[in-house]
Design a protein around this motif. Structure first.
Motif, PDB file in Angstrom:
ATOM      1  N   PRO A  29       0.804  -1.229   0.000  1.00 33.89           N
ATOM      2  CA  PRO A  29       0.000   0.000   0.000  1.00 33.89           C
ATOM      3  C   PRO A  29       0.839   1.282   0.000  1.00 33.89           C
ATOM      4  CG  PRO A  29      -0.866  -1.549   1.613  1.00 33.89           C
ATOM      5  CD  PRO A  29       0.435  -2.120   1.099  1.00 33.89           C
ATOM      6  N   ASP A  30       2.009   1.241   0.629  1.00 38.60           N
ATOM      7  CA  ASP A  30       2.858   2.432   0.726  1.00 38.60           C
ATOM      8  C   ASP A  30       4.087   2.322  -0.181  1.00 38.60           C
ATOM      9  OD1 ASP A  30       4.039   0.393   2.164  1.00 38.60           O
ATOM     10  OD2 ASP A  30       4.635   1.671   3.851  1.00 38.60           O
ATOM     11  N   ILE A  31       3.891   1.843  -1.394  1.00 35.70           N
ATOM     12  CA  ILE A  31       4.969   1.660  -2.367  1.00 35.70           C
ATOM     13  C   ILE A  31       5.799   2.938  -2.493  1.00 35.70           C
ATOM     14  CG2 ILE A  31       3.419   2.314  -4.273  1.00 35.70           C
ATOM     15  CD1 ILE A  31       6.154  -0.254  -4.744  1.00 35.70           C
ATOM     16  N   ASP A  32       7.085   2.782  -2.594  1.00 38.25           N
ATOM     17  CA  ASP A  32       8.015   3.888  -2.869  1.00 38.25           C
ATOM     18  C   ASP A  32       8.328   3.807  -4.361  1.00 38.25           C
ATOM     19  OD1 ASP A  32      10.082   5.706  -3.064  1.00 38.25           O
ATOM     20  OD2 ASP A  32      11.456   4.593  -1.764  1.00 38.25           O
ATOM     21  N   PHE A  33       7.637   4.610  -5.165  1.00 39.33           N
ATOM     22  CA  PHE A  33       7.781   4.557  -6.614  1.00 39.33           C
ATOM     23  C   PHE A  33       8.387   5.859  -7.129  1.00 39.33           C
ATOM     24  CE2 PHE A  33       6.481   5.490 -10.919  1.00 39.33           C
ATOM     25  CZ  PHE A  33       6.728   4.301 -11.577  1.00 39.33           C
ATOM     26  N   ALA A  34       9.326   5.721  -8.063  1.00 41.30           N
ATOM     27  CA  ALA A  34       9.866   6.901  -8.759  1.00 41.30           C
ATOM     28  C   ALA A  34      10.278   6.495 -10.158  1.00 41.30           C
ATOM     29  CB  ALA A  34      11.067   7.474  -8.010  1.00 41.30           C
ATOM     30  N   HIS A  35       9.950   7.363 -11.094  1.00 40.54           N
ATOM     31  CA  HIS A  35      10.462   7.196 -12.454  1.00 40.54           C
ATOM     32  C   HIS A  35      11.406   8.360 -12.691  1.00 40.54           C
ATOM     33  CE1 HIS A  35       9.839   5.880 -16.817  1.00 40.54           C
ATOM     34  NE2 HIS A  35      10.959   6.547 -16.688  1.00 40.54           N
ATOM     35  N   PHE A  36      12.685   8.062 -12.545  1.00 39.90           N
ATOM     36  CA  PHE A  36      13.698   9.070 -12.768  1.00 39.90           C
ATOM     37  C   PHE A  36      13.716   9.389 -14.262  1.00 39.90           C
ATOM     38  CE2 PHE A  36      14.824   6.902  -8.877  1.00 39.90           C
ATOM     39  CZ  PHE A  36      14.989   7.975  -8.025  1.00 39.90           C
ATOM     40  N   ASN A  37      14.227  10.481 -14.658  1.00 37.73           N
ATOM     41  CA  ASN A  37      14.218  11.002 -16.022  1.00 37.73           C
ATOM     42  C   ASN A  37      12.856  11.632 -16.336  1.00 37.73           C
ATOM     43  OD1 ASN A  37      15.623   8.327 -15.876  1.00 37.73           O
ATOM     44  ND2 ASN A  37      16.588   8.983 -17.754  1.00 37.73           N
ATOM     45  N   ARG A  38      11.827  11.296 -15.586  1.00 39.55           N
ATOM     46  CA  ARG A  38      10.477  11.822 -15.853  1.00 39.55           C
ATOM     47  C   ARG A  38       9.953  12.641 -14.673  1.00 39.55           C
ATOM     48  NH1 ARG A  38      10.866  10.530 -20.834  1.00 39.55           N
ATOM     49  NH2 ARG A  38      11.235   8.349 -21.273  1.00 39.55           N
ATOM     50  N   ASN A  39      10.752  12.748 -13.608  1.00 41.03           N
ATOM     51  CA  ASN A  39      10.371  13.511 -12.412  1.00 41.03           C
ATOM     52  C   ASN A  39       8.993  13.113 -11.889  1.00 41.03           C
ATOM     53  OD1 ASN A  39      12.777  15.027 -12.408  1.00 41.03           O
ATOM     54  ND2 ASN A  39      11.937  16.363 -13.984  1.00 41.03           N
ATOM     55  N   PHE A  40       8.796  11.806 -11.746  1.00 39.74           N
ATOM     56  CA  PHE A  40       7.513  11.284 -11.317  1.00 39.74           C
ATOM     57  C   PHE A  40       7.733  10.433 -10.069  1.00 39.74           C
ATOM     58  CE2 PHE A  40       4.154   8.007 -11.663  1.00 39.74           C
ATOM     59  CZ  PHE A  40       3.061   8.842 -11.589  1.00 39.74           C
ATOM     60  N   VAL A  41       7.094  10.821  -8.966  1.00 36.80           N
ATOM     61  CA  VAL A  41       7.277  10.138  -7.683  1.00 36.80           C
ATOM     62  C   VAL A  41       5.911   9.924  -7.026  1.00 36.80           C
ATOM     63  CG1 VAL A  41       8.306  10.336  -5.376  1.00 36.80           C
ATOM     64  CG2 VAL A  41       9.540  11.204  -7.361  1.00 36.80           C
ATOM     65  N   LEU A  42       5.708   8.736  -6.469  1.00 38.03           N
ATOM     66  CA  LEU A  42       4.482   8.415  -5.722  1.00 38.03           C
ATOM     67  C   LEU A  42       4.843   7.530  -4.538  1.00 38.03           C
ATOM     68  CD1 LEU A  42       1.976   7.535  -8.580  1.00 38.03           C
ATOM     69  CD2 LEU A  42       1.708   9.358  -6.932  1.00 38.03           C
ATOM     70  N   ASN A  43       4.012   7.560  -3.490  1.00 39.46           N
ATOM     71  CA  ASN A  43       4.226   6.655  -2.359  1.00 39.46           C
ATOM     72  C   ASN A  43       2.910   6.015  -1.925  1.00 39.46           C
ATOM     73  OD1 ASN A  43       2.956   8.762  -1.133  1.00 39.46           O
ATOM     74  ND2 ASN A  43       4.634   9.321   0.208  1.00 39.46           N
ATOM     75  N   SER A  44       2.079   5.719  -2.913  1.00 39.10           N
ATOM     76  CA  SER A  44       0.783   5.108  -2.646  1.00 39.10           C
ATOM     77  C   SER A  44       0.436   4.133  -3.770  1.00 39.10           C
ATOM     78  CB  SER A  44      -0.287   6.205  -2.570  1.00 39.10           C
ATOM     79  OG  SER A  44      -1.576   5.693  -2.792  1.00 39.10           O
ATOM     80  N   ARG A  45       0.110   2.900  -3.397  1.00 38.57           N
ATOM     81  CA  ARG A  45      -0.311   1.918  -4.390  1.00 38.57           C
ATOM     82  C   ARG A  45      -1.541   2.408  -5.142  1.00 38.57           C
ATOM     83  NH1 ARG A  45      -2.012  -3.192  -1.598  1.00 38.57           N
ATOM     84  NH2 ARG A  45      -3.636  -1.804  -0.891  1.00 38.57           N
ATOM     85  N   ASP A  46      -2.526   2.927  -4.411  1.00 40.59           N
ATOM     86  CA  ASP A  46      -3.749   3.383  -5.063  1.00 40.59           C
ATOM     87  C   ASP A  46      -3.465   4.528  -6.029  1.00 40.59           C
ATOM     88  OD1 ASP A  46      -5.095   1.456  -3.590  1.00 40.59           O
ATOM     89  OD2 ASP A  46      -5.829   2.878  -2.091  1.00 40.59           O
ATOM     90  N   GLY A  47      -2.590   5.440  -5.626  1.00 37.69           N
ATOM     91  CA  GLY A  47      -2.218   6.549  -6.510  1.00 37.69           C
ATOM     92  C   GLY A  47      -1.484   6.056  -7.746  1.00 37.69           C
ATOM     93  N   LEU A  48      -0.585   5.098  -7.568  1.00 38.48           N
ATOM     94  CA  LEU A  48       0.166   4.553  -8.697  1.00 38.48           C
ATOM     95  C   LEU A  48      -0.782   3.844  -9.672  1.00 38.48           C
ATOM     96  CD1 LEU A  48       2.775   3.842 -10.187  1.00 38.48           C
ATOM     97  CD2 LEU A  48       3.009   1.874  -8.660  1.00 38.48           C
ATOM     98  N   ILE A  49      -1.664   3.014  -9.145  1.00 36.78           N
ATOM     99  CA  ILE A  49      -2.604   2.295 -10.012  1.00 36.78           C
ATOM    100  C   ILE A  49      -3.489   3.291 -10.762  1.00 36.78           C
ATOM    101  CG2 ILE A  49      -4.569   0.708 -10.040  1.00 36.78           C
ATOM    102  CD1 ILE A  49      -1.862  -0.701  -9.600  1.00 36.78           C
ATOM    103  N   GLU A  50      -3.937   4.327 -10.094  1.00 32.74           N
ATOM    104  CA  GLU A  50      -4.773   5.342 -10.746  1.00 32.74           C
ATOM    105  C   GLU A  50      -4.032   6.010 -11.910  1.00 32.74           C
ATOM    106  OE1 GLU A  50      -6.809   9.612  -9.627  1.00 32.74           O
ATOM    107  OE2 GLU A  50      -6.574   8.140  -8.029  1.00 32.74           O
ATOM    108  N   VAL A  51      -2.771   6.364 -11.686  1.00 34.33           N
ATOM    109  CA  VAL A  51      -1.973   6.998 -12.744  1.00 34.33           C
ATOM    110  C   VAL A  51      -1.755   6.022 -13.898  1.00 34.33           C
ATOM    111  CG1 VAL A  51       0.339   7.867 -13.303  1.00 34.33           C
ATOM    112  CG2 VAL A  51      -0.863   8.709 -11.288  1.00 34.33           C
TER     113      VAL A  51
END
Length: 125
Positions: A29-51
């Motif tokens: 649920p509290d995934i630490d996600f980042a896509h470097f080169n794209r300046n995209f960061v999230l720390n929520s599974r629900d937010g990541l799935i939504e995106v």
């Protein structure tokens, strides 16, 4: 292929199939996600799935990862190198103009927690 590499492959297969429910089952649920080169960061599974759902529906409906060229399992981390391909439905800086196909080399670092869920996902490319 090891157990964690298999889990990372299941995650990518679910991504390619747009099976966001299956993806969510593999992600903490509290995934630490980042896509470097794209300046995209999230720390929520629900937010990541939504995106990811929005990206697949509106921006690049045919997006997918090709088969991995390299998969390396080190401790609790899987390092995966693969081409990310698709056709931009709208102008997307760094991907292409509307109607253009793209092919980008990605390197993903996926770290799994003791419960087997993905706790950290970092993409480069």
């Amino acid at each position: 292929m090891g157990e964690l590499a298999d889990k990372s492959e299941r995650l990518i297969q679910a991504y390619n199939a747009k099976d966001f429910g299956a993806m969510a089952e593999l992600i903490a649920p509290d995934i630490d996600f980042a896509h470097f080169n794209r300046n995209f960061v999230l720390n929520s599974r629900d937010g990541l799935i939504e995106v990811l759902q929005g990206f697949a529906a509106s921006y690049v409906p045919d997006r997918r990862f090709e088969d991995a060229e390299m998969v390396l399992e080190v401790g609790d981390t899987v390092i995966r190198q693969a081409w990310y391909v698709g056709t931009a439905a709208v102008d997307l800086p760094g991907f292409g103009a509307a109607g253009e196909s793209f092919r980008l080399k990605f390197c993903s670092f996926m770290r799994f927690g003791p419960d087997g869920l993905l706790v950290e996902w970092k993409d480069f490319g």
